[in-house]
Write an enzyme that holds these catalytic residues in place. Structure first.
Site, mmCIF file in Angstrom:
data_model
loop_
_atom_site.group_PDB
_atom_site.id
_atom_site.type_symbol
_atom_site.label_atom_id
_atom_site.label_comp_id
_atom_site.label_asym_id
_atom_site.label_seq_id
_atom_site.Cartn_x
_atom_site.Cartn_y
_atom_site.Cartn_z
ATOM 1 N N GLU A 258 0.902 -1.012 -0.063
ATOM 2 C CA GLU A 258 0.022 -0.254 -0.072
ATOM 3 C C GLU A 258 0.771 1.477 0.084
ATOM 4 O O GLU A 258 1.356 1.402 0.885
ATOM 5 C CB GLU A 258 -1.273 0.348 1.556
ATOM 6 C CG GLU A 258 -1.825 -1.622 1.540
ATOM 7 C CD GLU A 258 -2.799 -1.377 2.606
ATOM 8 O OE1 GLU A 258 -3.048 -2.289 2.809
ATOM 9 O OE2 GLU A 258 -2.904 -0.786 3.532
ATOM 10 N N ARG B 125 1.710 -7.413 1.126
ATOM 11 C CA ARG B 125 1.068 -7.434 2.219
ATOM 12 C C ARG B 125 1.698 -7.612 3.507
ATOM 13 O O ARG B 125 2.208 -6.941 4.056
ATOM 14 C CB ARG B 125 -0.117 -7.483 2.018
ATOM 15 C CG ARG B 125 -1.119 -6.943 2.716
ATOM 16 C CD ARG B 125 -1.841 -8.514 3.048
ATOM 17 N NE ARG B 125 -3.635 -7.774 4.270
ATOM 18 C CZ ARG B 125 -4.075 -6.748 3.771
ATOM 19 N NH1 ARG B 125 -4.219 -5.541 3.238
ATOM 20 N NH2 ARG B 125 -5.204 -6.281 5.679
ATOM 21 N N ASN C 137 -1.651 -6.417 10.733
ATOM 22 C CA ASN C 137 -2.021 -4.983 11.343
ATOM 23 C C ASN C 137 -3.493 -6.435 11.716
ATOM 24 O O ASN C 137 -4.341 -6.065 12.236
ATOM 25 C CB ASN C 137 -3.084 -4.489 10.751
ATOM 26 C CG ASN C 137 -3.367 -3.162 10.624
ATOM 27 O OD1 ASN C 137 -2.985 -3.171 11.395
ATOM 28 N ND2 ASN C 137 -4.518 -3.140 10.286
ATOM 29 N N ARG C 138 -2.308 -7.883 12.513
ATOM 30 C CA ARG C 138 -4.101 -8.341 12.923
ATOM 31 C C ARG C 138 -3.253 -8.751 14.140
ATOM 32 O O ARG C 138 -3.800 -9.822 15.191
ATOM 33 C CB ARG C 138 -4.479 -9.915 12.495
ATOM 34 C CG ARG C 138 -5.158 -9.170 11.010
ATOM 35 C CD ARG C 138 -6.196 -8.988 11.444
ATOM 36 N NE ARG C 138 -6.810 -8.048 9.954
ATOM 37 C CZ ARG C 138 -7.399 -7.169 9.310
ATOM 38 N NH1 ARG C 138 -6.751 -5.760 9.779
ATOM 39 N NH2 ARG C 138 -7.809 -7.173 7.939
ATOM 40 N N HIS D 144 -3.079 3.796 5.137
ATOM 41 C CA HIS D 144 -3.584 2.532 4.056
ATOM 42 C C HIS D 144 -3.729 3.291 2.943
ATOM 43 O O HIS D 144 -4.748 4.150 2.942
ATOM 44 C CB HIS D 144 -4.500 1.644 5.127
ATOM 45 C CG HIS D 144 -3.802 0.453 6.283
ATOM 46 N ND1 HIS D 144 -3.210 -0.194 5.976
ATOM 47 C CD2 HIS D 144 -3.914 1.530 7.245
ATOM 48 C CE1 HIS D 144 -2.881 -1.150 6.994
ATOM 49 N NE2 HIS D 144 -3.446 -0.198 8.296
ATOM 50 N N GLU E 190 -7.633 5.247 5.464
ATOM 51 C CA GLU E 190 -7.652 4.521 4.713
ATOM 52 C C GLU E 190 -7.926 4.824 3.410
ATOM 53 O O GLU E 190 -8.745 6.031 3.130
ATOM 54 C CB GLU E 190 -8.617 3.539 4.442
ATOM 55 C CG GLU E 190 -8.913 2.546 3.693
ATOM 56 C CD GLU E 190 -8.073 1.028 4.046
ATOM 57 O OE1 GLU E 190 -7.362 0.978 3.508
ATOM 58 O OE2 GLU E 190 -7.849 1.118 5.370
ATOM 59 N N TYR F 66 -8.537 -8.701 0.988
ATOM 60 C CA TYR F 66 -9.526 -9.371 1.193
ATOM 61 C C TYR F 66 -10.290 -9.969 0.830
ATOM 62 O O TYR F 66 -10.770 -11.274 1.260
ATOM 63 C CB TYR F 66 -11.153 -8.338 1.717
ATOM 64 C CG TYR F 66 -10.528 -7.340 2.762
ATOM 65 C CD1 TYR F 66 -9.281 -7.678 3.444
ATOM 66 C CD2 TYR F 66 -11.342 -6.267 3.037
ATOM 67 C CE1 TYR F 66 -9.025 -6.370 4.101
ATOM 68 C CE2 TYR F 66 -11.403 -6.122 4.005
ATOM 69 C CZ TYR F 66 -9.886 -5.536 5.244
ATOM 70 O OH TYR F 66 -9.570 -4.389 5.465
HETATM 71 C C1 KKD Z 1 -7.351 -2.896 2.937
HETATM 72 C C2 KKD Z 1 -6.963 -2.690 4.292
HETATM 73 O O1 KKD Z 1 -5.405 -3.533 4.089
HETATM 74 N N1 KKD Z 1 -7.918 -2.543 5.220
HETATM 75 C C3 KKD Z 1 -6.636 -2.450 6.534
HETATM 76 C C4 KKD Z 1 -7.996 -1.676 7.499
HETATM 77 C C5 KKD Z 1 -7.578 -0.924 8.964
HETATM 78 O O2 KKD Z 1 -6.590 -0.579 9.073
HETATM 79 O O3 KKD Z 1 -7.963 -1.019 9.493
HETATM 80 C C6 KKD Z 1 -7.176 -3.760 6.901
HETATM 81 O O4 KKD Z 1 -7.885 -4.671 6.943
HETATM 82 O O5 KKD Z 1 -5.877 -3.947 7.892
#
Ligand code: KKD
Length: 725
Positions: free
Chosen positions: A436, A475, A482-483, A528, A590, A700
């Site tokens: 990104e 990514r 981001n998780r 993002h 975003e 996604y």
């Molecule tokens: C497209 C994408 O990666 N969006 C982010 C949204 C966010 O930062 O909450 C994600 O899913 O991590």
């Protein structure tokens, strides 16, 4: 100036040619011959007696150690009190009755000690100085006047505290600027009249010529004990008028503290009570030292006079308490510390606020309206919970503001504004997803030239979060960065076997967090891009965050007419542990549509503007701007929708052209959402209109998400302002 005058008046003349080893008695028997014709002539000329101050210690020994000790105390006193005077006058944050009184108290304290200490110091190096009659009574006059002013100011301050603690919502109406000024004016006036009366009475008595005074300054009791004429009239005056003048503030202080005590005992939490007691305790010690030593010296008949005791007690009220005051009353206080830091940085003081007092007065009708709304039983609870700072009552949220005696003390006033800590540290993350590119590009640019993101008094740190993914333009390397900011991953034992992103998350948590701690960064902006047509989007994680709602409102208004949407990801099961979540205020930015691994000027420009407005908002907030209550429209996540799939799990239909690029647009139950290869349309279904987001987002596909359904709602934020203003 005023105390310098007092000191000069009392022209200290160290005795030269004295035998330093001779005993006290001998000294004063020998005094006259030693002094020679000059002094005698002067005495004849003025036909007034002179006083020989013996100082703190009897005898003629020099006391260099005591000299150094008192010099040190005096310097600390002058430094502490003068800094308080300067701070209170120059710092916009210190505009409340409390600080108004404190400023005057410090001024009095420094003058009060200057009347006695320089003379005391001179006496320690040159014992047995001669003081002229005028000098002696000038010193007495200023000493008494300043001492009484001090006690009335202490009373005014305790009254102010009691009003703040016991009647928080009426506080503004009670402590108006006019009343504060009247209290201070009255303190000075009563003290000077009282002092004038006493000085005149005592100076009318007759004294033997060249009298040794067993004290370090010309005090009333000593003078009375030296007088050769009848002292009964003066003594009656000191006992009657003097008692009334000294007892009044003492009584006021006692009453105020009794009221505070009752209120504090009502505090439910043990911690709160302990805090309140510890602060109250320090004040009580200061006040009792001051009044206790004064009473024990002045309110005894002259027959009970003891020079040694009086000198010791006088040191307490003339030197010790005025030195302790600025420290006890202020240095434990966050606001004073903040002002001090600002002062030391030589930063220009914020514009003189039109006095907090005034603003509180303006808040009064609002406050009264609140009291009327709140039933008395709930109000009691509000008071008791005041130490917990924030009170929620129905939809209304009150904040108990506490620029009180100390930051951990109970409360000062209820206000509709939330007083939040100023923002100090901000980070801007790019490359959380390595493909990104807008965030990556901007952050790399700001790492080289940061002028665009600098704001005074704010630390703004640009940072690439996933450099390996950025390098490969993918990514992530092992898993989505981001998780993985959940306690489990962040708490895992360090090991080479951990996925790269988990190790990186731990590093980032160490640098910018730790998550949920005091030390964490105040704000993290995570930049993002999306392949969906979402335009400018702000991602909010908590719907009750007044600060962020206010910030998002500011950004939206500043970007208009360009639309800016707010996506609320608060959800019991759909929320995810984002990189930004380690900050106190996490902000997701975003912007789309932009393909992965691609840069687009329009998207870059929009993201850049969002950051600019956000930083401007923070700057305004830090500068003391009050943001009135506001409301924003947000889209709250409801559900994620997967693509239709066949038995083997393969996608069997794609996003319908009528849904493609229609993010944020209402989607009705009968509207088409998917299209199969054989031309069949699949509609949304259900019975509710929803708002789709992340429609056909490239990233996604692996998350089995074709789009997310959201519902539109309005979030309200209270008025906010920085607690340092
Ligand atoms: C497209 C994408 O990666 N969006 C982010 C949204 C966010 O930062 O909450 C994600 O899913 O991590």
């Amino acid at each position: 100036m005023y105390c310098c005058a007092a000191y000069c008046f009392s022209d200290a003349r160290p005795k030269r040619g004295q035998d330093p080893d001779s005993e006290l008695a001998t000294l004063y028997q020998k005094q006259r011959p030693h002094r020679g014709g000059h002094s005698m002539a002067l005495a004849n000329l003025t036909s007034r007696p002179e006083f020989l101050l013996l100082g703190l210690m009897d005898g003629t020994d020099i006391h260099p150690l005591l000299f150094l000790l008192f010099l040190g105390v005096y310097l600390v006193n002058a430094l502490g009190n003068l800094s308080m005077v300067v701070l209170v006058r120059s710092d916009g944050a210190l505009r409340s009755p409390m600080y108004y009184f404190l400023g005057h108290l410090s001024l009095v304290d420094v003058c009060f000690t200057t009347v006695t200490v320089p003379r005391l110091l001179a006496g320690l190096l040159h014992p047995g100085q001669a003081v002229s009659f005028r000098g002696c009574f000038a010193q007495m006059y200023f000493f008494v006047a300043l001492g009484i002013t001090e006690s009335y100011l202490l009373a005014a301050m305790s009254y102010d505290r009691a009003a703040a603690v016991c009647r928080p919502l009426h506080y503004a109406a009670v402590m108006t600027p006019g009343r504060c000024m009247a209290l201070v004016g009255a303190s000075w006036a009563v003290a000077h009249l009282h002092s004038l009366l006493h000085t005149l009475l005592i100076s009318k008595l007759s004294y033997p010529r060249a009298t040794p005074v067993r004290h370090f300054f010309c005090d009333m009791t000593v003078m009375l004990s030296l007088a050769t004429s009848d002292t009964s009239a003066a003594e009656t005056a000191i006992f009657s008028e003097g008692l009334a003048v000294v007892l009044t503030p003492l009584l006021l202080v006692a009453l105020s503290y009794a009221r505070i005590l009752v209120a504090v005992l009502g505090v439910r939490s043990a911690g709160g009570r302990r805090r309140a007691f510890s602060t109250c305790g320090a004040h009580l010690v200061a006040v009792s030292l001051f009044f206790g030593s004064i009473l024990s010296v002045y309110f005894r008949p002259s027959s009970a006079y003891s020079a040694r005791y009086d000198r010791l007690a006088s040191v307490v009220y003339a030197v010790v308490t005025p030195t302790l005051n600025p420290f006890i009353y202020s240095l434990r206080n966050k606001e004073v510390k903040g002002a001090l830091k600002r002062g030391l940085r030589w930063r220009a003081a914020p514009p003189r606020a039109k006095l907090n007092l005034r603003q509180m007065t303006l808040n009064r009708p609002k406050c009264i309206a609140i009291i009327k709304k709140i039933k008395s039983s709930i109000w009691n609870q509000v008071r008791r919970d005041a130490v917990d700072r924030r009170i929620h009552y129905g939809k209304m949220r009150l904040l108990i503001v506490e620029p009180g005696i100390s930051d951990d003390f109970v409360c000062l006033s209820a206000s509709l504004s939330l007083w939040l800590d100023p923002i100090k540290k901000v980070a801007i993350f790019g490359g959380t997803h390595g493909n990104e590119l807008t965030g990556v590009f901007l952050v790399k640019h700001w790492l080289e030239t940061s002028t665009e993101i600098q704001r005074t008094g704010l630390e703004v740190k640009p940072f690439i979060t996933n450099p390996r993914a950025v390098k490969k333009c993918t990514r992530y390397i092992d898993c989505d960065l981001n998780r993985v900011f959940d306690p489990e991953n962040l708490g895992k034992k360090k090991s080479e076997d951990l996925p790269y992103e988990v190790r990186r998350a731990q590093e980032i948590n160490h640098l910018f967090g730790p998550k949920d701690s005091e030390d964490s960064y105040d704000i993290i902006f995570d930049l993002h891009n999306t392949t969906s047509n979402m335009g400018c989007t702000l991602i909010l994680e908590d719907s009750r965050n007044d600060f962020l709602i206010q910030m998002f409102h500011y950004i939206k208004t500043s970007l208009a007419p360009l639309p800016c949407y707010v996506y609320l990801i608060e959800h019991p099961s759909l929320k995810y542990a984002t990189t930004r979540s380690i900050a106190k205020y996490p902000v997701g930015i975003e912007v789309g549509p932009q393909p992965q691994g691609v840069l687009r000027a329009d998207i870059l420009d929009q993201m850049r503007k969002m950051i600019q407005h956000a930083l401007d908002f923070i700057h305004n907030f830090n500068e003391g701007k009050e943001f009135p209550p506001c409301a924003i429209e947000v889209y709250k996540i409801m559900e994620k929708v997967d693509y239709p799939r066949n038995e083997s799990g393969e996608i069997s239909a794609i996003i319908h052209p009528k849904l493609q690029d229609q993010d944020w647009k209402p989607l009705h139950p009968e509207d088409p959402v998917f299209l199969t290869l054989d031309g069949k349309t699949i509609s949304l279904g259900g019975d509710q209109t929803v708002y789709p987001v992340f429609v056909n987002e490239a990233a996604y596909y692996e998350k089995k998400e074709a789009f997310a359904k959201t519902t539109k709602l309005t979030l309200n934020a209270n008025s906010i302002r920085s607690s340092l203003h």
